[in-house]
Design a protein around this motif. Structure first.
Motif, PDB file in Angstrom:
ATOM      1  N   GLY A  49       0.795  -1.221   0.000  1.00 32.52           N
ATOM      2  CA  GLY A  49       0.000   0.000   0.000  1.00 32.52           C
ATOM      3  C   GLY A  49       0.827   1.269   0.000  1.00 32.52           C
ATOM      4  N   MET A  50       2.152   1.149  -0.206  1.00 31.55           N
ATOM      5  CA  MET A  50       3.023   2.313  -0.136  1.00 31.55           C
ATOM      6  C   MET A  50       3.260   2.959  -1.500  1.00 31.55           C
ATOM      7  SD  MET A  50       3.493   2.586   3.047  1.00 31.55           S
ATOM      8  CE  MET A  50       4.756   3.839   3.119  1.00 31.55           C
ATOM      9  N   GLY A  51       2.530   2.511  -2.521  1.00 32.67           N
ATOM     10  CA  GLY A  51       2.639   3.126  -3.829  1.00 32.67           C
ATOM     11  C   GLY A  51       3.316   2.242  -4.844  1.00 32.67           C
ATOM     12  N   GLY A  52       2.919   2.392  -6.092  1.00 29.96           N
ATOM     13  CA  GLY A  52       3.506   1.648  -7.189  1.00 29.96           C
ATOM     14  C   GLY A  52       3.883   2.600  -8.296  1.00 29.96           C
ATOM     15  N   ASP A  53       4.329   2.049  -9.416  1.00 35.59           N
ATOM     16  CA  ASP A  53       4.735   2.905 -10.524  1.00 35.59           C
ATOM     17  C   ASP A  53       3.539   3.591 -11.169  1.00 35.59           C
ATOM     18  OD1 ASP A  53       6.749   3.871 -12.391  1.00 35.59           O
ATOM     19  OD2 ASP A  53       5.783   2.586 -13.872  1.00 35.59           O
ATOM     20  N   LYS A  54       2.350   3.017 -10.991  1.00 31.46           N
ATOM     21  CA  LYS A  54       1.173   3.549 -11.659  1.00 31.46           C
ATOM     22  C   LYS A  54       0.286   4.403 -10.766  1.00 31.46           C
ATOM     23  CE  LYS A  54       0.916  -0.520 -14.676  1.00 31.46           C
ATOM     24  NZ  LYS A  54       0.085  -1.675 -15.080  1.00 31.46           N
ATOM     25  N   ALA A  55       0.491   4.343  -9.472  1.00 34.11           N
ATOM     26  CA  ALA A  55      -0.401   5.063  -8.564  1.00 34.11           C
ATOM     27  C   ALA A  55       0.302   5.348  -7.248  1.00 34.11           C
ATOM     28  CB  ALA A  55      -1.674   4.238  -8.326  1.00 34.11           C
ATOM     29  N   PRO A  56      -0.176   6.340  -6.485  1.00 30.72           N
ATOM     30  CA  PRO A  56       0.484   6.728  -5.235  1.00 30.72           C
ATOM     31  C   PRO A  56       0.207   5.765  -4.095  1.00 30.72           C
ATOM     32  CG  PRO A  56      -1.509   8.005  -5.520  1.00 30.72           C
ATOM     33  CD  PRO A  56      -1.332   7.204  -6.787  1.00 30.72           C
ATOM     34  N   GLY A  57       0.918   5.958  -3.002  1.00 29.97           N
ATOM     35  CA  GLY A  57       0.718   5.135  -1.818  1.00 29.97           C
ATOM     36  C   GLY A  57      -0.591   5.450  -1.115  1.00 29.97           C
ATOM     37  N   LEU A  58      -1.115   4.463  -0.430  1.00 27.48           N
ATOM     38  CA  LEU A  58      -2.353   4.631   0.329  1.00 27.48           C
ATOM     39  C   LEU A  58      -2.120   4.494   1.821  1.00 27.48           C
ATOM     40  CD1 LEU A  58      -4.699   2.463  -1.919  1.00 27.48           C
ATOM     41  CD2 LEU A  58      -4.489   4.951  -1.903  1.00 27.48           C
ATOM     42  N   ALA A  59      -0.897   4.127   2.206  1.00 26.68           N
ATOM     43  CA  ALA A  59      -0.608   3.928   3.624  1.00 26.68           C
ATOM     44  C   ALA A  59       0.526   4.819   4.093  1.00 26.68           C
ATOM     45  CB  ALA A  59      -0.254   2.465   3.879  1.00 26.68           C
ATOM     46  N   SER A  60       0.928   5.769   3.244  1.00 31.53           N
ATOM     47  CA  SER A  60       2.021   6.659   3.596  1.00 31.53           C
ATOM     48  C   SER A  60       1.477   8.055   3.859  1.00 31.53           C
ATOM     49  CB  SER A  60       3.051   6.702   2.454  1.00 31.53           C
ATOM     50  OG  SER A  60       2.423   7.108   1.259  1.00 31.53           O
ATOM     51  N   ALA A  61       2.378   8.966   4.137  1.00 32.48           N
ATOM     52  CA  ALA A  61       1.964  10.338   4.443  1.00 32.48           C
ATOM     53  C   ALA A  61       1.590  11.069   3.162  1.00 32.48           C
ATOM     54  CB  ALA A  61       3.094  11.079   5.151  1.00 32.48           C
ATOM     55  N   SER A  62       0.405  10.841   2.691  1.00 35.91           N
ATOM     56  CA  SER A  62      -0.076  11.477   1.462  1.00 35.91           C
ATOM     57  C   SER A  62      -1.499  11.942   1.688  1.00 35.91           C
ATOM     58  CB  SER A  62      -0.025  10.487   0.296  1.00 35.91           C
ATOM     59  OG  SER A  62      -0.887   9.400   0.543  1.00 35.91           O
ATOM     60  N   ASN A  63      -2.066  12.626   0.700  1.00 35.25           N
ATOM     61  CA  ASN A  63      -3.427  13.118   0.840  1.00 35.25           C
ATOM     62  C   ASN A  63      -4.425  12.001   1.075  1.00 35.25           C
ATOM     63  OD1 ASN A  63      -2.641  15.765   0.470  1.00 35.25           O
ATOM     64  ND2 ASN A  63      -2.927  15.706  -1.757  1.00 35.25           N
ATOM     65  N   SER A  64      -4.140  10.815   0.519  1.00 31.59           N
ATOM     66  CA  SER A  64      -5.085   9.712   0.648  1.00 31.59           C
ATOM     67  C   SER A  64      -5.271   9.285   2.089  1.00 31.59           C
ATOM     68  CB  SER A  64      -4.620   8.513  -0.188  1.00 31.59           C
ATOM     69  OG  SER A  64      -3.383   8.041   0.280  1.00 31.59           O
ATOM     70  N   THR A  65      -4.248   9.507   2.949  1.00 27.03           N
ATOM     71  CA  THR A  65      -4.372   9.094   4.338  1.00 27.03           C
ATOM     72  C   THR A  65      -5.302  10.018   5.119  1.00 27.03           C
ATOM     73  OG1 THR A  65      -2.447  10.391   5.032  1.00 27.03           O
ATOM     74  CG2 THR A  65      -2.052   8.118   4.318  1.00 27.03           C
ATOM     75  N   GLN A  66      -5.641  11.172   4.541  1.00 27.93           N
ATOM     76  CA  GLN A  66      -6.533  12.105   5.220  1.00 27.93           C
ATOM     77  C   GLN A  66      -7.996  11.888   4.837  1.00 27.93           C
ATOM     78  OE1 GLN A  66      -4.992  13.945   7.470  1.00 27.93           O
ATOM     79  NE2 GLN A  66      -3.078  13.034   6.734  1.00 27.93           N
ATOM     80  N   LEU A  67      -8.247  10.982   3.903  1.00 29.19           N
ATOM     81  CA  LEU A  67      -9.607  10.735   3.458  1.00 29.19           C
ATOM     82  C   LEU A  67     -10.378   9.893   4.463  1.00 29.19           C
ATOM     83  CD1 LEU A  67      -8.897   9.886  -0.294  1.00 29.19           C
ATOM     84  CD2 LEU A  67      -9.727  12.055   0.628  1.00 29.19           C
ATOM     85  N   SER A  68     -11.668  10.168   4.583  1.00 33.85           N
ATOM     86  CA  SER A  68     -12.514   9.367   5.458  1.00 33.85           C
ATOM     87  C   SER A  68     -12.847   8.047   4.778  1.00 33.85           C
ATOM     88  CB  SER A  68     -13.808  10.131   5.764  1.00 33.85           C
ATOM     89  OG  SER A  68     -14.585  10.271   4.572  1.00 33.85           O
ATOM     90  N   ASP A  69     -13.374   7.110   5.551  1.00 33.97           N
ATOM     91  CA  ASP A  69     -13.748   5.811   4.984  1.00 33.97           C
ATOM     92  C   ASP A  69     -14.807   5.972   3.899  1.00 33.97           C
ATOM     93  OD1 ASP A  69     -11.968   4.642   6.663  1.00 33.97           O
ATOM     94  OD2 ASP A  69     -13.434   3.684   7.968  1.00 33.97           O
ATOM     95  N   SER A  70     -15.748   6.888   4.110  1.00 31.76           N
ATOM     96  CA  SER A  70     -16.809   7.091   3.110  1.00 31.76           C
ATOM     97  C   SER A  70     -16.240   7.668   1.812  1.00 31.76           C
ATOM     98  CB  SER A  70     -17.901   8.016   3.667  1.00 31.76           C
ATOM     99  OG  SER A  70     -17.367   9.284   3.999  1.00 31.76           O
ATOM    100  N   GLU A  71     -15.233   8.542   1.948  1.00 32.89           N
ATOM    101  CA  GLU A  71     -14.606   9.103   0.745  1.00 32.89           C
ATOM    102  C   GLU A  71     -13.814   8.030   0.002  1.00 32.89           C
ATOM    103  OE1 GLU A  71     -13.754  13.764   1.851  1.00 32.89           O
ATOM    104  OE2 GLU A  71     -12.591  12.223   2.895  1.00 32.89           O
ATOM    105  N   LEU A  72     -13.108   7.184   0.748  1.00 35.37           N
ATOM    106  CA  LEU A  72     -12.370   6.093   0.111  1.00 35.37           C
ATOM    107  C   LEU A  72     -13.331   5.134  -0.582  1.00 35.37           C
ATOM    108  CD1 LEU A  72      -9.646   5.220   2.783  1.00 35.37           C
ATOM    109  CD2 LEU A  72      -9.263   6.153   0.498  1.00 35.37           C
ATOM    110  N   PHE A  73     -14.458   4.846   0.069  1.00 38.08           N
ATOM    111  CA  PHE A  73     -15.459   3.970  -0.540  1.00 38.08           C
ATOM    112  C   PHE A  73     -15.919   4.543  -1.877  1.00 38.08           C
ATOM    113  CE2 PHE A  73     -19.680   2.532  -1.534  1.00 38.08           C
ATOM    114  CZ  PHE A  73     -19.692   1.195  -1.175  1.00 38.08           C
ATOM    115  N   ARG A  74     -16.196   5.839  -1.902  1.00 43.30           N
ATOM    116  CA  ARG A  74     -16.683   6.479  -3.134  1.00 43.30           C
ATOM    117  C   ARG A  74     -15.627   6.409  -4.237  1.00 43.30           C
ATOM    118  NH1 ARG A  74     -15.472  11.006  -5.168  1.00 43.30           N
ATOM    119  NH2 ARG A  74     -14.541  11.811  -3.236  1.00 43.30           N
ATOM    120  N   ILE A  75     -14.359   6.634  -3.872  1.00 44.43           N
ATOM    121  CA  ILE A  75     -13.287   6.605  -4.862  1.00 44.43           C
ATOM    122  C   ILE A  75     -13.135   5.205  -5.449  1.00 44.43           C
ATOM    123  CG2 ILE A  75     -10.780   6.757  -5.142  1.00 44.43           C
ATOM    124  CD1 ILE A  75     -10.854   9.106  -3.171  1.00 44.43           C
TER     125      ILE A  75
END
Length: 269
Positions: A49-75
């Motif tokens: 979950g720390m990012g790949g060549d095609k997309a950013p990390g989801l478990a690191s210090a990035s904007n995605s870590t500030q999203l709520s569960d409902s926002e992640l669900f929608r995405i």
């Protein structure tokens, strides 16, 4: 109204039975979330979950870590304009399980420092040669689209860390040891032995990823033994395998490379 002892015992049994079913359902969801993440998400966001060549990390210090569960669900459900496809087809229950797994990844993520202007004293080009050669870093880690994918993508790794932090992560890789990176050896009832990174575990399932990249979701009832190694897949002998200069060169390479992403790489997608 007074209840007879038999009725009281029956009510207690029903209560604890329902509680047990609830716990089992939550655990099953966690295991299913890990499995769905590896099947649908890890190819772009990395197995950890720390990012790949095609997309950013989801478990690191990035904007995605500030999203709520409902926002992640929608995405996950609807996708994004930046290029992520929708995954509504996997069903709401599976999406919720993925979001639950992401919450666990974010909770377990180690804190990350910030130093975009880290001082580079090593030879970055010599570090590149070591990274893709003698040090064998690329066997597990992606860098600018090249290398393995079982471990963290290092394309942007040096952008938010000091040289000392990077050196420490190379020479003392298991401090701290992330739960999702620990190597275990699992023995099944059929006698099969599997060794790999423990991506997730609960009372009912084990999620294991072997070095060939394959993902194994095992039922606890099918497992006879689990040996926890207390270390990750990262080699622990770099202090002796590489000289101080070579280590410094690799650190320099990671910092310099993170400041010069490929032109076709889309950040923040």
């Amino acid at each position: 109204m007074w209840l007879r002892p038999v009725e009281t015992l029956l009510l207690v049994a029903i209560f604890f039975g329902c509680a047990s079913l609830g716990i089992q359902a939550q655990s099953s969801d966690a295991g299913r979330g890990a499995q769905c993440f590896m099947e649908y998400c890890a190819g772009c966001h990395g197995a950890d979950g720390m990012g790949g060549d095609k997309a950013p990390g989801l478990a690191s210090a990035s904007n995605s870590t500030q999203l709520s569960d409902s926002e992640l669900f929608r995405i996950v459900h609807d996708g994004t304009k930046g290029g992520m496809p929708p995954f509504a087809q996997i069903g709401d229950a599976n999406i919720r399980a993925v979001v639950q797994f992401l919450s666990k990844l974010r909770h377990n993520a180690s804190p990350i420092g910030a130093s975009e202007e880290a001082v580079v004293t090593g030879d970055a080009e010599a570090g590149r040669t070591l990274y893709f050669g003698k040090a064998e870093c690329s066997a597990c880690h992606l860098m600018q689209g090249k290398g393995g994918f079982i471990a963290r993508n290092l394309t942007a790794y040096g952008r938010t860390r000091t040289a000392d932090e990077i050196l420490h992560s190379i020479t003392d890789p298991d401090t701290p040891l992330l739960p999702s990176s620990q190597v275990v050896t699992v023995t099944t009832r059929t006698g099969q032995k599997l060794t790999g990174a423990l991506r997730n575990e609960d009372s009912f399932t084990l999620a294991l990823q072997t070095e060939d990249g394959r993902y194994h979701l095992l039922e606890r009832s099918d497992v006879t033994d689990v040996h926890y190694t207390e270390h990750s897949l990262m080699p622990r002998d770099y202090k002796t395998r590489l000289s101080p200069k070579e280590l410094n060169d690799i650190v320099g390479f990671l910092i310099v490379e993170s400041r010069n992403p490929r032109p076709d790489k889309v950040e923040g997608r």
